[in-house]
Design a protein around this motif. Structure first.
Motif, mmCIF file in Angstrom:
data_model
loop_
_atom_site.group_PDB
_atom_site.id
_atom_site.type_symbol
_atom_site.label_atom_id
_atom_site.label_comp_id
_atom_site.label_asym_id
_atom_site.label_seq_id
_atom_site.Cartn_x
_atom_site.Cartn_y
_atom_site.Cartn_z
ATOM 1 N N ALA A 1 3.372 -13.840 -8.931
ATOM 2 C CA ALA A 1 3.395 -12.428 -9.388
ATOM 3 C C ALA A 1 2.517 -11.672 -8.676
ATOM 4 O O ALA A 1 2.707 -10.016 -8.891
ATOM 5 N N ILE A 2 2.177 -12.051 -7.593
ATOM 6 C CA ILE A 2 1.936 -10.742 -6.330
ATOM 7 C C ILE A 2 2.812 -10.660 -5.727
ATOM 8 O O ILE A 2 2.070 -12.123 -4.733
ATOM 9 N N SER B 1 -4.731 -7.800 2.696
ATOM 10 C CA SER B 1 -5.060 -9.223 1.879
ATOM 11 C C SER B 1 -4.793 -9.475 0.769
ATOM 12 O O SER B 1 -4.796 -8.911 -0.216
ATOM 13 N N PHE C 1 -6.674 -8.787 -1.979
ATOM 14 C CA PHE C 1 -6.929 -7.456 -2.892
ATOM 15 C C PHE C 1 -5.891 -8.494 -4.617
ATOM 16 O O PHE C 1 -6.153 -7.232 -5.253
ATOM 17 N N ASP D 1 -6.285 -8.385 -7.539
ATOM 18 C CA ASP D 1 -7.659 -8.416 -8.269
ATOM 19 C C ASP D 1 -7.527 -7.150 -9.440
ATOM 20 O O ASP D 1 -7.233 -6.223 -9.018
ATOM 21 N N GLY E 1 -9.348 -5.395 -10.937
ATOM 22 C CA GLY E 1 -10.568 -4.538 -10.590
ATOM 23 C C GLY E 1 -9.789 -3.118 -9.499
ATOM 24 O O GLY E 1 -9.806 -2.614 -9.685
ATOM 25 N N GLU E 2 -9.182 -4.191 -8.636
ATOM 26 C CA GLU E 2 -9.079 -3.565 -6.783
ATOM 27 C C GLU E 2 -7.445 -3.203 -7.546
ATOM 28 O O GLU E 2 -6.952 -2.511 -7.072
ATOM 29 N N PHE E 3 -7.005 -3.596 -8.279
ATOM 30 C CA PHE E 3 -5.618 -3.003 -9.520
ATOM 31 C C PHE E 3 -5.583 -1.668 -9.497
ATOM 32 O O PHE E 3 -4.670 -1.417 -9.691
ATOM 33 N N GLY E 4 -7.482 -1.735 -10.061
ATOM 34 C CA GLY E 4 -7.825 0.026 -10.809
ATOM 35 C C GLY E 4 -7.973 -0.532 -12.435
ATOM 36 O O GLY E 4 -7.565 -0.059 -13.365
ATOM 37 N N PHE E 5 -7.383 -1.724 -12.718
ATOM 38 C CA PHE E 5 -7.327 -1.746 -14.284
ATOM 39 C C PHE E 5 -8.338 -1.893 -14.568
ATOM 40 O O PHE E 5 -8.841 -1.844 -16.223
ATOM 41 N N ARG F 1 1.869 -11.067 -16.513
ATOM 42 C CA ARG F 1 2.168 -11.899 -15.245
ATOM 43 C C ARG F 1 0.784 -10.873 -14.430
ATOM 44 O O ARG F 1 1.012 -9.833 -14.966
ATOM 45 N N PRO G 1 -2.898 -9.961 -12.564
ATOM 46 C CA PRO G 1 -4.130 -9.930 -13.093
ATOM 47 C C PRO G 1 -3.369 -9.146 -14.251
ATOM 48 O O PRO G 1 -2.960 -8.511 -15.060
ATOM 49 N N TRP H 1 1.505 3.152 -8.515
ATOM 50 C CA TRP H 1 0.457 4.043 -8.215
ATOM 51 C C TRP H 1 -0.090 3.576 -7.081
ATOM 52 O O TRP H 1 0.581 3.071 -6.481
ATOM 53 N N ARG I 1 -3.847 3.307 -4.359
ATOM 54 C CA ARG I 1 -5.386 3.202 -4.825
ATOM 55 C C ARG I 1 -6.495 4.132 -3.934
ATOM 56 O O ARG I 1 -5.627 4.952 -3.060
ATOM 57 N N ILE J 1 0.935 0.469 -4.992
ATOM 58 C CA ILE J 1 1.396 -1.023 -6.334
ATOM 59 C C ILE J 1 2.572 -0.293 -6.926
ATOM 60 O O ILE J 1 2.437 0.039 -7.860
ATOM 61 N N TYR K 1 7.554 -9.646 -14.659
ATOM 62 C CA TYR K 1 7.600 -8.293 -13.596
ATOM 63 C C TYR K 1 7.105 -9.088 -12.889
ATOM 64 O O TYR K 1 6.112 -9.934 -12.393
ATOM 65 N N LYS K 2 7.086 -8.361 -11.793
ATOM 66 C CA LYS K 2 6.131 -9.058 -10.456
ATOM 67 C C LYS K 2 5.025 -7.349 -10.209
ATOM 68 O O LYS K 2 5.966 -6.631 -10.188
ATOM 69 N N TYR K 3 4.498 -7.614 -9.393
ATOM 70 C CA TYR K 3 3.793 -6.528 -8.492
ATOM 71 C C TYR K 3 4.109 -6.573 -6.919
ATOM 72 O O TYR K 3 3.506 -7.940 -6.716
ATOM 73 N N GLN L 1 -4.489 -2.721 4.593
ATOM 74 C CA GLN L 1 -5.806 -3.050 4.104
ATOM 75 C C GLN L 1 -7.093 -4.454 4.153
ATOM 76 O O GLN L 1 -5.524 -5.680 3.931
ATOM 77 N N THR L 2 -7.680 -4.759 4.883
ATOM 78 C CA THR L 2 -8.906 -5.903 4.411
ATOM 79 C C THR L 2 -9.565 -5.522 3.388
ATOM 80 O O THR L 2 -10.070 -4.602 2.770
ATOM 81 N N ARG L 3 -10.241 -6.626 2.082
ATOM 82 C CA ARG L 3 -10.969 -6.168 0.611
ATOM 83 C C ARG L 3 -12.339 -5.915 1.064
ATOM 84 O O ARG L 3 -12.951 -7.304 2.027
#
Lengths: 413, 413
Positions: free
Chosen positions: A358-359, A365, A368, A370, A372-376, A390, A392, B96, B98, B104, B401-403, B410-412
């Protein structure tokens, strides 16, 4: 009435509420969610009192269950954030004209009624209520018995918020009994009233839902995430990413559980990463090749590949290049989130294209993964099924669509 | 091997083929579909011979089953059309950045393995093969026993086309036995190998699929379509649309089954429409008010509301305005396609917004409910569930789809 009748009645009321909710405007939905936040803040003593009773009777998961004033404020703050999110409904996601003059638009609509089945995290009740109202969906909450008193207290705040905004109380209902049979009724769909089940909890719950559900299920069984270090990986970047992907939080579904390293670069890449992980308190379980390259790596057995530790433990395997890594992930991953660290653009793009998760991530890392981290703005879960939604799932992803066809009298030849 | 083992083996081969198919490029998928068309044209005698045997042994549905040279050419032409369609895979449907610099992208991917369960229309075999290959999905075809010999002959052409393009033969498999137990195995998902079941056939088949399927199902049980004439409807437009929506073809799921007319305009609108329908050979069943306004309308009973005739029969009801029409459709429709004829923009937009059907139409015939008419180039079915894909499903709709997350180390936090 029997529990079955009570549940079917909840389903009927949810379906009716969903029909009215889809006609409300964005401002009303925002006002309801903001009012829920105010009502939570106005009920802190009652919520903490109910939570204390739950904690006193809890069998486990105390940390996930326990609330304090700071955690209650965090719940209310999350509600405020969802109240401020752009509304996903009514968006035209596509629009085109046909040669015969027909104008066709694809417009975002609510799904309908969501069944939210969770365990001991009270924040799921308020998060789910906010995300569902934001996306125009009615929701039936089913909390674990450990958290039931807390969730009932939170539901009073949710219901008061709905009332303030003039929304049907049945937009957010909660199963008032700990009777486990209620879960079975929800998984049966309540006579077609439930469109989508979202489980949030341990593997046992999610497995039961996947096994018994007669309606669509959104969620993930496991987050078996891999980080693959290509031979072109920058050693410093690789070390920072692996340590974060494994150790930032080990209990989240986006935590890396298995490290794959190209044989050609393993002698350079692995020793400093193994040392950094051990410093961070992480146990390592590796194949013979990896154990020969770094100290303190225990012997892995076949049960370590494709295993979700959710703990400071990392499986380590040396692989023979990109194709071997992609094949290993296909064989042992769970389709959640998998990452490559590589400077080589061609290798990275092949990984991103060919790994069917899915990601998929390059040079960052896996944590990420998540909403929130995707901006959703908020997330109700991460879905690893192959059908959409599919990855977040936030308010925008919790919508469906319909086609609106505008004509001028066209008839079909 | 037992049938169960044979079916699970088909599932394993389909899953493996899907993994290779998703890595092919658009040109290869187009070449395979075009080659299927050539192979069908090269096998007309064999196909017609097999079809003659099927027809000789058929229990019914002879017209749907029977092929002739013209119909075989139509199958091949449909394959050529899908070969020429734009490829849906790899499209970035969103992208987009972040604040932390992560890039992403949401990218269209195949779903995986489709289980296509149909009855006696041989064209479903070639249409499904083409649409699934176009969208990168492997497919397992299960034809009704009446059409099995014909579909096996068509599958030889499909397999030869796949081989010409160098694609795995397991990208399109067909269940070689008429044993009905095979359907049950497919509905069980073949150990997780099947991602989505698409039934095409009569109500009994679709009901069985909806009842027994353990995996996602795409399709519709009924097409109970309404055309509502608002008091602002232009009489001539209303007459032309209703006659077309009912009588162009009465056996299709987009055919209007019930006509709703505003009381205020019924005396003007109904008589000429009733006369035109009767001229066209359509029987009318109406409520008392409608029967008082026009000749030759039989008495409807409650079983006529929400009924799918699939025949030259139309139910007629007088309603008290827009809200009554929307409520009637919510109570009796099937969420497929519903239309309003109105000059009043406000009334029309309210209808389009509030009727929760996969397709809502203003001032056009409900018989435009078709993937080809939508410009999708081909259609594997029309979905009336609330979850996407919804409405007509062509190659683009048969994707997930997938992301893809691209970072720079980047680390969270």
């Amino acid at each position: 009435m029997s529990l079955a009748d009570d549940m079917k009645d909840m389903g009927r009321r949810a379906r009716a509420a969903a029909a009215t909710l889809r006609q409300t405007n964005a401002a009303t939905r925002s006002a309801a969610i903001a009012a829920m936040a105010r009502q939570v803040r106005a009920r802190v003593p009652a919520i903490l009192g109910a939570n204390a009773a739950d904690v006193a009777g809890a069998s486990g998961m105390i940390d996930r269950l326990r609330l304090d004033p700071g955690r209650v404020e965090a719940l209310a703050d999350a509600l405020d954030q969802v109240a401020a999110l752009p509304d996903p409904l009514g968006r035209e996601t596509a629009r085109w004209q046909r040669p015969n003059g027909l104008d066709i638009a694809r417009v975002a609509t609510p799904i309908g009624v969501i069944g939210m089945i969770f365990e001991s995290r009270p924040n799921v009740a308020t998060d789910a209520a906010a995300i569902c109202i934001r996306s125009g969906n009615a929701v039936i909450l089913r909390s674990g018995s450990d958290a039931l008193a807390t969730c009932l207290a939170l539901h009073e705040a949710i219901a008061a918020g709905l009332a303030e905004a003039g929304l049907d109380a049945a937009c957010v209902q909660i199963v008032p009994t700990p009777d486990r049979a209620a879960v079975g009724h929800m998984l049966g769909g309540l006579d077609g009233a439930i469109d989508l089940i979202i489980p949030r909890g341990g593997k046992a719950l999610v497995e039961r839902v996947a096994r018994e559900a007669r309606v669509a299920v959104l969620g993930h069984l496991e987050g078996i995430c891999h980080t693959y270090l290509h031979q072109s990986a920058d050693p410093a970047m690789a070390r920072a990413i692996v340590v974060n992907a494994k150790l930032r939080r080990t209990s989240v579904c986006g935590a890396t559980e298995c490290l794959l390293i190209d044989r050609a670069a393993a002698p350079v890449l692995l020793p400093p990463i193994a040392a950094a992980l051990r410093e961070g308190g992480c146990a390592l379980r590796g194949d013979p090749e990896s154990r020969a390259l770094a100290d303190g790596i225990a012997a892995a057995d076949d049960s370590d590949w494709g295993r979700e530790y959710l703990a400071p433990v990392l499986a380590v395997k040396i692989v023979d290049g990109l194709d071997a890594a992609i094949g290993f992930i296909a064989a042992h991953g769970s389709g959640h989130t998998d990452a490559i660290v590589a400077d080589d653009d061609a290798a990275a793009e092949r990984f991103l294209a060919e790994v069917d998760s899915a990601i998929v991530v390059r040079n960052a890392s896996t944590q990420f993964a998540d909403g929130g981290e995707f901006g959703f703005g908020a997330e109700i879960g991460i879905a690893t099924g192959r059908l959409a939604p599919r990855g977040p799932v936030g308010p925008e992803q919790l919508t469906s669509y319909k086609y609106v066809v505008r004509g001028a009298g066209q008839t079909r030849p």
